[in-house]
Design a protein around this motif. Structure first.
Motif, short mmCIF file in Angstrom:
data_model
loop_
_atom_site.label_atom_id
_atom_site.label_comp_id
_atom_site.label_asym_id
_atom_site.label_seq_id
_atom_site.Cartn_x
_atom_site.Cartn_y
_atom_site.Cartn_z
N GLU A 22 0.83 -1.20 0.00
CA GLU A 22 0.00 0.00 0.00
C GLU A 22 0.87 1.26 0.00
N LYS A 23 1.95 1.23 0.77
CA LYS A 23 2.87 2.37 0.80
C LYS A 23 3.45 2.62 -0.59
N ARG A 24 3.80 1.54 -1.28
CA ARG A 24 4.40 1.71 -2.61
C ARG A 24 3.38 2.31 -3.60
N GLN A 25 2.13 1.85 -3.51
CA GLN A 25 1.09 2.43 -4.36
C GLN A 25 0.89 3.92 -4.04
N TYR A 26 0.89 4.24 -2.78
CA TYR A 26 0.74 5.63 -2.34
C TYR A 26 1.88 6.49 -2.89
N ILE A 27 3.11 6.01 -2.74
CA ILE A 27 4.27 6.77 -3.22
C ILE A 27 4.21 6.96 -4.72
N GLU A 28 3.84 5.92 -5.45
CA GLU A 28 3.77 6.01 -6.91
C GLU A 28 2.77 7.09 -7.33
N ALA A 29 1.58 7.11 -6.68
CA ALA A 29 0.56 8.10 -7.03
C ALA A 29 1.00 9.51 -6.66
N LYS A 30 1.55 9.67 -5.47
CA LYS A 30 1.95 11.00 -5.03
C LYS A 30 3.16 11.52 -5.80
N ALA A 31 4.10 10.65 -6.15
CA ALA A 31 5.26 11.07 -6.93
C ALA A 31 4.83 11.55 -8.31
N MET A 32 3.86 10.88 -8.91
CA MET A 32 3.34 11.34 -10.20
C MET A 32 2.74 12.73 -10.07
N ARG A 33 2.04 12.97 -8.97
CA ARG A 33 1.42 14.27 -8.78
C ARG A 33 2.48 15.36 -8.63
N ILE A 34 3.52 15.07 -7.86
CA ILE A 34 4.61 16.05 -7.70
C ILE A 34 5.26 16.33 -9.05
N ALA A 35 5.50 15.28 -9.85
CA ALA A 35 6.10 15.47 -11.18
C ALA A 35 5.24 16.38 -12.04
N GLN A 36 3.91 16.21 -11.95
CA GLN A 36 3.01 17.04 -12.73
C GLN A 36 3.01 18.48 -12.23
N ILE A 37 3.09 18.66 -10.94
CA ILE A 37 3.05 20.01 -10.36
C ILE A 37 4.27 20.81 -10.79
N ILE A 38 5.46 20.22 -10.67
CA ILE A 38 6.68 20.99 -10.94
C ILE A 38 7.01 21.07 -12.42
N GLY A 39 6.34 20.23 -13.25
CA GLY A 39 6.58 20.28 -14.69
C GLY A 39 5.41 20.91 -15.39
N ASN A 40 4.51 20.08 -15.92
CA ASN A 40 3.27 20.60 -16.49
C ASN A 40 2.18 19.55 -16.30
#
Length: 478
Positions: free
Chosen positions: A230-248
């Motif tokens: 569950e932690k890994r799924q959480y990290i994967e989803a949140k990391a994608m969101r951070i990537a989108q925030i700081i990029g486009n």
């Protein structure tokens, strides 16, 4: 306003390059802004940047180097002044000319022209006559009456009470970065089950200029209570969101190896929630105390990065991994301050640079230990780096990685990684996927740096998921 010209001799006579935009690239390849016929040039050899009255040149990891007045350029770039000689390739020498360009004086009015009565002028007169103004006035009055009616109807419908119905976000985030510009406390995310008030002096409004694609959090429970999958799924989803925030608004999927590295740092950070607060300011402090420092620094960091057009969260979490927001920390190799500036890079990006002192230390600090000037300099440096690597979602992590390694080191390793397969994307995750090819130093330092940035950002933007009594750090704007 300044005008920048680069003058260099050719067999046909002197040529002049006028720099119109914020940067100009030089080399012998077809993709550069100005192509120069010199076998000693790399395809992309050097880029000249300008911002306001500052002008500097950055070598692009060229084979033969870039020299200003016969001195090699610094990894972070070298300032240019009028009269400097810029040497590139085997025989190309460009003389830099920087001149103030006079602006038109708005106080000087144009010479009035004597009016002549023409057919057009007579038409204008007829439009201004009372008979033609009357219909326009009637229309304006009608619009005013309709507008007042709509306002009264709005009060009648929406002004009956102050109850606001909020639809709960299914991914249980403390802040929905995809749509809501106003972060609010999420009572259910607090470890105690009660809402966490904003600290005094904060403002819970943060403008988010990026359109974020929503991602779903796998489970609705605090991170420490999740199972490892569950932690890994959480990290994967949140990391994608951070990537989108700081990029486009779009980002390629983060490779599994990178998710593993991000998770390792998140796990290490999360264990510090129970650490006893340390005295002073140093690495390894209690997690609540560490992020409280970040929240205190957030207003001026956000302001500095917004002014440069760089997402403020880049600055917030660069300072977290560089110093954990300790304002006058010094590393063993010499970099100093919250953003760990070397002397050379600080001289380039602090304005004015007079306050940067060689040999400064926590006991004898210079301007690098002043948080607000340091934040402005870090924003300037990151703008230059993102300008070099591009502004796409994959390019911002490259710029973050180069903040740690220096542009030259990152470029060399990126070229090695991309040489394995011409179809590989130009991004930091490619470096991780091809890590066995790269230098040991890069593997030991930079493979940690960007994943650690993502880990710090995941916790900082979702603090209540980790038991912190804080709002998202990027919401502390005042």
């Amino acid at each position: 306003m300044i005008e920048i010209r680069l003058i260099y001799p050719t067999p046909e006579g002197s040529r002049s390059i006028v720099m119109d935009g914020e940067k100009i690239s030089l080399g012998r390849g077809s993709e550069v802004d100005h192509r120069i016929d010199d076998d000693g040039l790399s395809r992309l050899h050097a880029v000249i940047y300008r911002e306001g009255s500052r002008v500097w040149v950055v070598d692009q990891n060229s084979t033969n180097g870039t020299f200003v007045n016969d001195q090699p350029t610094a990894p972070a770039g070298t300032p240019l002044r009028s009269g400097d000689r810029l040497r590139i390739g085997n025989h190309t020498v460009l003389t830099v000319q920087i001149e103030e360009k006079s602006e038109p004086n708005p106080s000087i009015e144009a010479t009035p022209v004597s009016p002549t009565v023409t057919e057009d002028a007579q038409i204008v007169e007829s439009v201004g006559s009372p008979s033609s103004i009357l219909p326009i006035a009637l229309i304006a009055v009608a619009i005013m009456v309709i507008s007042i009616s709509l306002v009264l109807i709005g009060f009648a419908v929406f002004g009956r009470d102050n109850t606001v119905v909020v639809s709960r976000n299914t991914d249980d985030d403390p802040i929905d970065l995809s749509s809501s510009p106003t972060p609010k406390p999420n009572p259910s995310a607090s470890p105690s089950g009660s809402s966490t008030p904003l600290p005094s002096g904060t403002n819970d409004t943060f403008p988010d200029s990026n359109a974020i694609t929503p991602t779903s959090t796998p489970v609705s429970k605090p991170y420490p209570e999740m199972t490892d999958p569950e932690k890994r799924q959480y990290i994967e989803a949140k990391a994608m969101r951070i990537a989108q925030i700081i990029g486009n608004s779009s980002s390629e999927k983060i490779p599994s190896a990178a998710v593993d590295k991000i998770k390792a740092f998140v796990d290490a950070y999360s264990t510090r929630i129970k650490v006893k607060p340390l005295s002073g300011c140093r690495f390894g402090d209690n997690l609540q105390a560490t992020y409280e420092r970040a929240a205190k620094d957030a207003p001026f960091v956000i302001r500095a990065f917004n002014e440069k057009g760089v997402d403020p969260r880049v600055g917030l979490y660069l300072a977290m991994i560089e110093s954990e927001h300790c304002t006058c920390l010094q590393s063993g190799t010499g970099p100093l301050g919250m953003f760990q500036f070397t002397y050379a890079t600080a001289k380039l990006h602090f304005e004015p640079s007079d306050g940067v002192v060689k040999g400064a230390s926590p006991s004898h600090p210079d301007v690098r230990c002043q948080p607000e000037p340091a934040a402005r300099a870090a924003a300037s440096y990151m703008k230059a780096l993102t300008g070099r690597y591009g502004t796409g979602p994959a390019s911002v992590p490259l710029a973050i990685g180069s903040y740690n390694s220096g542009e030259g080191g990152l470029s060399t390793n990126l070229e090695k990684a991309l040489s394995t397969n011409s179809g590989l994307p130009r991004d930091f995750w490619t470096l991780i996927a091809n890590g066995e090819m790269l230098s040991k130093q890069f593997q030991s330092e930079n493979f940690k740096y960007v994943p650690k940035f993502f880990a710090a950002a995941i916790i900082g933007e979702n603090p209540q998921d980790f038991g912190l009594k804080l709002q998202p750090i990027s919401s502390y704007t005042k």
